[in-house]
Design a protein around this motif. Sequence first.
Motif, mmCIF file in Angstrom:
data_model
loop_
_atom_site.group_PDB
_atom_site.id
_atom_site.type_symbol
_atom_site.label_atom_id
_atom_site.label_comp_id
_atom_site.label_asym_id
_atom_site.label_seq_id
_atom_site.Cartn_x
_atom_site.Cartn_y
_atom_site.Cartn_z
ATOM 1 N N LEU A 1 33.569 34.662 45.338
ATOM 2 C CA LEU A 1 34.574 33.694 44.905
ATOM 3 C C LEU A 1 35.820 34.386 44.370
ATOM 4 C CD1 LEU A 1 32.418 31.039 43.014
ATOM 5 C CD2 LEU A 1 33.441 30.847 45.282
ATOM 6 N N VAL A 2 35.624 35.533 43.729
ATOM 7 C CA VAL A 2 36.735 36.240 43.096
ATOM 8 C C VAL A 2 37.470 37.155 44.075
ATOM 9 C CG1 VAL A 2 37.294 37.909 41.285
ATOM 10 C CG2 VAL A 2 35.608 36.140 40.851
ATOM 11 N N THR A 3 36.758 37.787 44.986
ATOM 12 C CA THR A 3 37.359 38.844 45.813
ATOM 13 C C THR A 3 37.649 38.441 47.250
ATOM 14 O OG1 THR A 3 35.221 39.730 46.444
ATOM 15 C CG2 THR A 3 36.260 40.658 44.471
ATOM 16 N N ASN A 4 37.920 37.206 47.516
ATOM 17 C CA ASN A 4 38.324 36.826 48.873
ATOM 18 C C ASN A 4 39.796 37.164 49.058
ATOM 19 O OD1 ASN A 4 36.167 36.002 50.351
ATOM 20 N ND2 ASN A 4 36.292 33.870 49.730
ATOM 21 N N ILE A 5 40.066 38.351 49.577
ATOM 22 C CA ILE A 5 41.427 38.848 49.741
ATOM 23 C C ILE A 5 41.766 38.820 51.225
ATOM 24 C CG2 ILE A 5 42.939 40.832 49.399
ATOM 25 C CD1 ILE A 5 40.969 41.680 47.148
ATOM 26 N N PRO A 6 42.782 38.056 51.625
ATOM 27 C CA PRO A 6 43.138 38.018 53.047
ATOM 28 C C PRO A 6 43.730 39.340 53.527
ATOM 29 C CG PRO A 6 44.513 36.514 51.763
ATOM 30 C CD PRO A 6 43.572 37.162 50.817
ATOM 31 N N VAL A 7 43.222 39.801 54.655
ATOM 32 C CA VAL A 7 43.719 41.020 55.297
ATOM 33 C C VAL A 7 43.973 40.652 56.758
ATOM 34 C CG1 VAL A 7 43.251 43.431 55.852
ATOM 35 C CG2 VAL A 7 42.299 42.428 53.762
ATOM 36 N N GLY A 8 45.192 40.290 57.064
ATOM 37 C CA GLY A 8 45.498 39.815 58.416
ATOM 38 C C GLY A 8 44.814 38.473 58.645
ATOM 39 N N ILE B 1 28.803 25.570 51.505
ATOM 40 C CA ILE B 1 28.741 24.283 50.810
ATOM 41 C C ILE B 1 29.886 24.134 49.811
ATOM 42 C CG2 ILE B 1 27.387 22.953 49.140
ATOM 43 C CD1 ILE B 1 24.882 24.081 50.534
ATOM 44 N N SER B 2 30.203 25.208 49.093
ATOM 45 C CA SER B 2 31.150 25.069 47.989
ATOM 46 C C SER B 2 32.606 25.322 48.383
ATOM 47 C CB SER B 2 30.754 25.994 46.840
ATOM 48 O OG SER B 2 30.807 27.333 47.265
ATOM 49 N N VAL B 3 32.918 26.470 48.938
ATOM 50 C CA VAL B 3 34.315 26.822 49.185
ATOM 51 C C VAL B 3 34.621 27.092 50.652
ATOM 52 C CG1 VAL B 3 34.690 27.774 46.888
ATOM 53 C CG2 VAL B 3 33.867 29.260 48.704
ATOM 54 N N GLY B 4 33.671 26.891 51.516
ATOM 55 C CA GLY B 4 33.872 27.203 52.926
ATOM 56 C C GLY B 4 34.879 26.277 53.577
#
Length: 115
Positions: free
Chosen positions: A29-36, A72-75
């Motif tokens: 939840l914390v480290t979803n960092i977009p890379v391209g 279920i939660s953030v997808g």
Amino acid sequence: MKNQTNISNTTKMITGIAAFSALAFAVSLVTNIPVGFLTFDAKDAIITIASFIYGPISAVAMSIITTLLEAISVGNTGPYGALMDLVSTLSFTLTASIIYKHKRNLYGALISLGT
């Protein structure tokens, strides 16, 4: 007495898998960092460490648990995104834990993480 020890070890393993799964979900939840067009997700590191402790089957269980929780939660990628997340997590963690299971030392850990 021997049966009591097996139950205790099984309970410890299930509790550990649940705790590591919760930690992996929190980190994702914390480290979803977009890379391209992809996203960096550090949950694989936590699942890999736990699979070194508990074995390859735990890698499968933790990958499924965290993927379902994310879906279920953030997808926001739908079922195909969840399936691809599961496949990518399993391909890294399962391979690393199988290699480490057969060679349980620092060299085995480094080789398994380098694959």
